[in-house]
Design a protein around this motif. Structure first.
Motif, PDB file in Angstrom:
ATOM      1  N   THR A 400     -10.459   1.861  -4.980  1.00  0.00           N
ATOM      2  CA  THR A 400      -9.075   2.153  -4.604  1.00  0.00           C
ATOM      3  C   THR A 400      -8.333   2.924  -5.688  1.00  0.00           C
ATOM      4  O   THR A 400      -7.137   3.188  -5.545  1.00  0.00           O
ATOM      5  N   ARG A 401      -9.030   3.298  -6.763  1.00  0.00           N
ATOM      6  CA  ARG A 401      -8.345   3.796  -7.964  1.00  0.00           C
ATOM      7  C   ARG A 401      -7.497   5.031  -7.679  1.00  0.00           C
ATOM      8  O   ARG A 401      -6.313   5.071  -8.021  1.00  0.00           O
ATOM      9  N   ALA A 402      -8.084   6.064  -7.088  1.00  0.00           N
ATOM     10  CA  ALA A 402      -7.328   7.304  -6.890  1.00  0.00           C
ATOM     11  C   ALA A 402      -6.148   7.088  -5.956  1.00  0.00           C
ATOM     12  O   ALA A 402      -5.045   7.588  -6.212  1.00  0.00           O
ATOM     13  N   LEU A 403      -6.358   6.338  -4.872  1.00  0.00           N
ATOM     14  CA  LEU A 403      -5.269   6.116  -3.931  1.00  0.00           C
ATOM     15  C   LEU A 403      -4.185   5.232  -4.542  1.00  0.00           C
ATOM     16  O   LEU A 403      -2.995   5.415  -4.263  1.00  0.00           O
ATOM     17  N   CYS A 404      -4.569   4.283  -5.381  1.00  0.00           N
ATOM     18  CA  CYS A 404      -3.556   3.451  -6.052  1.00  0.00           C
ATOM     19  C   CYS A 404      -2.705   4.299  -6.992  1.00  0.00           C
ATOM     20  O   CYS A 404      -1.475   4.157  -7.030  1.00  0.00           O
ATOM     21  N   ILE A 405      -3.353   5.168  -7.762  1.00  0.00           N
ATOM     22  CA  ILE A 405      -2.592   6.072  -8.621  1.00  0.00           C
ATOM     23  C   ILE A 405      -1.636   6.901  -7.778  1.00  0.00           C
ATOM     24  O   ILE A 405      -0.448   7.046  -8.093  1.00  0.00           O
ATOM     25  N   ALA A 406      -2.159   7.429  -6.658  1.00  0.00           N
ATOM     26  CA  ALA A 406      -1.348   8.260  -5.775  1.00  0.00           C
ATOM     27  C   ALA A 406      -0.185   7.471  -5.195  1.00  0.00           C
ATOM     28  O   ALA A 406       0.944   7.966  -5.124  1.00  0.00           O
ATOM     29  N   PHE A 407      -0.465   6.250  -4.774  1.00  0.00           N
ATOM     30  CA  PHE A 407       0.572   5.428  -4.148  1.00  0.00           C
ATOM     31  C   PHE A 407       1.714   5.144  -5.115  1.00  0.00           C
ATOM     32  O   PHE A 407       2.894   5.342  -4.796  1.00  0.00           O
ATOM     33  N   PHE A 408       1.378   4.684  -6.312  1.00  0.00           N
ATOM     34  CA  PHE A 408       2.432   4.338  -7.266  1.00  0.00           C
ATOM     35  C   PHE A 408       3.148   5.580  -7.772  1.00  0.00           C
ATOM     36  O   PHE A 408       4.362   5.568  -7.997  1.00  0.00           O
ATOM     37  N   TYR A 409       2.406   6.649  -7.952  1.00  0.00           N
ATOM     38  CA  TYR A 409       3.032   7.911  -8.342  1.00  0.00           C
ATOM     39  C   TYR A 409       4.011   8.369  -7.259  1.00  0.00           C
ATOM     40  O   TYR A 409       5.149   8.747  -7.555  1.00  0.00           O
ATOM     41  N   ALA A 410       3.563   8.297  -5.995  1.00  0.00           N
ATOM     42  CA  ALA A 410       4.392   8.776  -4.887  1.00  0.00           C
ATOM     43  C   ALA A 410       5.630   7.910  -4.693  1.00  0.00           C
ATOM     44  O   ALA A 410       6.757   8.426  -4.594  1.00  0.00           O
ATOM     45  N   VAL A 411       5.447   6.589  -4.640  1.00  0.00           N
ATOM     46  CA  VAL A 411       6.580   5.697  -4.411  1.00  0.00           C
ATOM     47  C   VAL A 411       7.538   5.717  -5.599  1.00  0.00           C
ATOM     48  O   VAL A 411       8.759   5.843  -5.444  1.00  0.00           O
ATOM     49  N   GLY A 412       6.983   5.600  -6.796  1.00  0.00           N
ATOM     50  CA  GLY A 412       7.831   5.598  -7.982  1.00  0.00           C
ATOM     51  C   GLY A 412       8.544   6.919  -8.176  1.00  0.00           C
ATOM     52  O   GLY A 412       9.742   6.968  -8.492  1.00  0.00           O
ATOM     53  N   THR A 413       7.819   8.011  -7.961  1.00  0.00           N
ATOM     54  CA  THR A 413       8.404   9.320  -8.151  1.00  0.00           C
ATOM     55  C   THR A 413       9.405   9.647  -7.054  1.00  0.00           C
ATOM     56  O   THR A 413      10.423  10.303  -7.296  1.00  0.00           O
ATOM     57  N   ALA A 414       9.125   9.186  -5.827  1.00  0.00           N
ATOM     58  CA  ALA A 414      10.090   9.407  -4.751  1.00  0.00           C
ATOM     59  C   ALA A 414      11.389   8.676  -5.046  1.00  0.00           C
ATOM     60  O   ALA A 414      12.488   9.204  -4.825  1.00  0.00           O
ATOM     61  N   ALA A 415      11.267   7.451  -5.564  1.00  0.00           N
ATOM     62  CA  ALA A 415      12.463   6.663  -5.871  1.00  0.00           C
ATOM     63  C   ALA A 415      13.235   7.251  -7.046  1.00  0.00           C
ATOM     64  O   ALA A 415      14.461   7.354  -7.020  1.00  0.00           O
ATOM     65  N   GLY A 416      12.502   7.649  -8.096  1.00  0.00           N
ATOM     66  CA  GLY A 416      13.183   8.144  -9.288  1.00  0.00           C
ATOM     67  C   GLY A 416      13.198   9.647  -9.422  1.00  0.00           C
ATOM     68  O   GLY A 416      14.148  10.223  -9.942  1.00  0.00           O
ATOM     69  N   GLY A 417      12.125  10.300  -8.949  1.00  0.00           N
ATOM     70  CA  GLY A 417      11.980  11.731  -9.175  1.00  0.00           C
ATOM     71  C   GLY A 417      12.696  12.612  -8.171  1.00  0.00           C
ATOM     72  O   GLY A 417      13.057  13.749  -8.487  1.00  0.00           O
ATOM     73  N   ILE A 418      12.863  12.128  -6.949  1.00  0.00           N
ATOM     74  CA  ILE A 418      13.609  12.914  -5.975  1.00  0.00           C
ATOM     75  C   ILE A 418      15.102  12.636  -6.115  1.00  0.00           C
ATOM     76  O   ILE A 418      15.926  13.546  -6.137  1.00  0.00           O
ATOM     77  N   SER A 419      15.449  11.368  -6.210  1.00  0.00           N
ATOM     78  CA  SER A 419      16.865  11.015  -6.333  1.00  0.00           C
ATOM     79  C   SER A 419      17.447  11.507  -7.654  1.00  0.00           C
ATOM     80  O   SER A 419      18.620  11.895  -7.719  1.00  0.00           O
ATOM     81  N   GLY A 420      16.635  11.513  -8.725  1.00  0.00           N
ATOM     82  CA  GLY A 420      17.128  11.927 -10.032  1.00  0.00           C
ATOM     83  C   GLY A 420      17.652  13.350 -10.059  1.00  0.00           C
ATOM     84  O   GLY A 420      18.825  13.587 -10.400  1.00  0.00           O
ATOM     85  N   PRO A 421      16.822  14.354  -9.728  1.00  0.00           N
ATOM     86  CA  PRO A 421      17.322  15.734  -9.739  1.00  0.00           C
ATOM     87  C   PRO A 421      18.493  15.955  -8.780  1.00  0.00           C
ATOM     88  O   PRO A 421      19.422  16.690  -9.086  1.00  0.00           O
ATOM     89  N   LEU A 422      18.441  15.321  -7.602  1.00  0.00           N
ATOM     90  CA  LEU A 422      19.542  15.474  -6.651  1.00  0.00           C
ATOM     91  C   LEU A 422      20.839  14.903  -7.228  1.00  0.00           C
ATOM     92  O   LEU A 422      21.908  15.521  -7.137  1.00  0.00           O
ATOM     93  N   LEU A 423      20.744  13.715  -7.834  1.00  0.00           N
ATOM     94  CA  LEU A 423      21.922  13.088  -8.424  1.00  0.00           C
ATOM     95  C   LEU A 423      22.461  13.930  -9.572  1.00  0.00           C
ATOM     96  O   LEU A 423      23.665  14.210  -9.649  1.00  0.00           O
ATOM     97  N   PHE A 424      21.572  14.369 -10.465  1.00  0.00           N
ATOM     98  CA  PHE A 424      22.025  15.127 -11.618  1.00  0.00           C
ATOM     99  C   PHE A 424      22.580  16.487 -11.208  1.00  0.00           C
ATOM    100  O   PHE A 424      23.538  16.989 -11.804  1.00  0.00           O
TER     101      PHE A 424
END
Length: 497
Positions: A400-424
């Protein structure tokens, strides 16, 4: 018959043989061929930040606003999230090597498309596809690196490689200086050439990457143990020749039931049912670092030009990037020596506290002092953020390694990485209208809270993975089938290798 049905049962010593290898030139091939992708990512992000003024010009650029610059950052990150999830599951199914070649090709083509963007809409689409390629790279490359690097060196190598993002950031910053100088290059072509350089670098990486083998660990799990055995013998022969000494024998083995694929249901069960504490840990780390970096760095160049009268941001961004890389490089050995928990907790909390202080004194900072503040903050943050990827790659089963990396990257980045640039982007527009830079301090405070929270979660839930084999940190699902008829061992049960 389902493709996930058992195809055989084997006992192998491949993991132990890979982990007992001394460091050799062959490992540098892996580092250069795979790890240099982060240079591309750093180059991409920095170019966008440095090119903000050039992209705003309606005559020679694309007529973007500050909000559009933030939107471009968000679109890039959204593409990375979707690309990580899409290519992540393919990486676990079809192998590391196929996917790290495909994702690099996607990135290259999309970057060329960005360079030829005739409109803002084209630019946004190209940025989305570029992000998709980079997101896929994160899943394929992190899993491949950790499965090829010996356990003794895995922490420092992974942190330093992820930190190489900032080599690309520094290069991107310095390249924009001549590319944005109208006395050297026509402004209508400068920003396009900057994106084109990313594609040229990608082609060079592809030439090296072709020589990196498939992960032997992935091969023996998926019924291709003969191919995996041959690759390990070739690696052992190469390493023995390069180091000039014989390799010691190994006694540790692992017995697994081979399967061509692992169903998505089993992967979901693994993440949420067997390892809930590790799931919370990874989400906390990824959300904190994603918001911090994507919010601050995507809009840093815009902040300098809008409020602090900086005409050429390249030198400032280069200094900032150098500090980030030095932090990851110099602190990375401590993740193996002092341990993951101490180092991740420390780097997250220190950087979070300092970011909060920066927000408090933001109104009194100049371009130089803000850059100095950022350099100190991200010296620590870069090592911690890199360790987030290391954590997600280490603490879940191999299948599950690659998909787990992808999942946490996607969820974490969507929460912080999409909202961050939009907010700033919105904060910068509002602050610009009022002429008060302190209006963007709220973004700093949010980032500070998320980073400190991530550090505290690591202190409580962190996994002491330093020096341990991947199979002992998280037992393969197929091995658990063979040894434990009652089902896989969870995070609170000892795994055997």
């Amino acid at each position: 018959m389902s493709s996930s049905v058992e195809t055989g049962r084997i006992t192998t010593d491949i993991p132990a043989r890979m982990d007992r290898l001394p460091w050799a030139r062959w490992h540098w091939l892996v580092v250069i061929g795979l790890g240099t992708v982060w240079i591309l990512d750093g180059l991409e992000v920095t170019i966008v930040g440095s090119m903000s003024e050039a992209l705003k010009d309606p005559t020679t650029g694309l007529g973007l606003s500050s909000s559009d610059i933030g939107m471009a950052g968000a679109v890039y990150v959204a593409g990375a999230c979707i690309g990580a999830l899409f290519f992540g599951q393919l990486t676990d199914r079809f192998g590391r090597k196929k996917l790290f070649l495909v994702t690099l090709a996607v990135y290259t083509l999309a970057t060329v498309a960005t360079a030829f963007a005739p409109s803002a809409t084209w630019y946004f689409i190209a940025r989305f596809l570029t992000g998709a390629g980079i997101g896929g790279e994160y899943a394929a490359i992190n899993s491949a690196i950790d499965e090829l690097i010996p356990a003794k060196y895995r922490g420092r190598v992974d942190v330093a490689i992820n930190g190489s993002f900032w080599v690309g950031a520094a290069l991107g910053s310095l390249l924009t200086i001549p590319l944005l100088d109208p006395t050297i290059i026509d402004p209508a072509w400068g920003w396009r050439l900057a994106f084109g350089l990313g594609a040229i670098l990608a082609i060079g990486i592809l030439l090296v990457r072709r020589n990196v083998p498939e992960s032997p660990r992935w091969l023996f799990i998926h019924g291709r143990e003969d191919e995996g055995e041959q690759i390990v013998r070739d690696i052992e022969s190469t390493v023995s020749h390069e180091t000039g000494r014989d390799l010691p024998p190994v006694s540790e083995t692992i017995t697994i039931r081979q399967r061509k694929t692992i169903g998505i249901g089993m992967i979901a069960k693994t993440v949420f049912t067997l390892y809930p504490r590790r799931t919370v840990l990874c989400l906390s780390l990824f959300i904190g670092q994603a918001f911090l970096y994507n919010a601050f760095f995507f809009t840093y160049g815009d902040t300098l030009t809008t409020f602090l009268d900086v005409k050429q941001t390249g030198w400032y961004l280069a200094i900032f990037a150098l500090s980030n890389f030095l932090g990851a490089l110099l602190l990375s050995p401590l993740f193996d020596r002092l341990g993951r928990v101490k180092m991740i907790t420390g780097t997250y909390v220190i950087s979070g506290v300092l970011l909060g202080v920066a927000g408090f004194v933001l109104g009194d900072l100049t371009a130089v002092s803000l850059t100095a503040f950022g350099a100190i903050i991200f010296f620590f943050a870069s090592a911690g953020a890199s360790a987030a990827y290391l954590t997600a790659s280490e603490v879940f089963p191999m299948e599950t390694r690659a998909l787990c990396i992808a999942f946490f990257y996607a969820v974490g980045t969507a929460a912080g990485g999409i909202s961050g640039p939009l907010l700033f982007g919105k904060l910068i527009d509002d602050a610009s209208a009022s002429g008060d830079i302190t209006h963007i301090a709220i973004g700093y405070y949010i980032g500070a809270v998320l980073m400190i929270a991530g550090g505290l979660v690591e202190a409580v839930l962190g996994v002491k993975a330093e020096g341990k084999s991947l199979e002992s940190i998280a037992q393969p699902l197929t091995a658990e089938d063979a040894h434990s008829p009652g089902g896989p061992a969870g995070e609170n049960e000892p795994a055997h290798a």
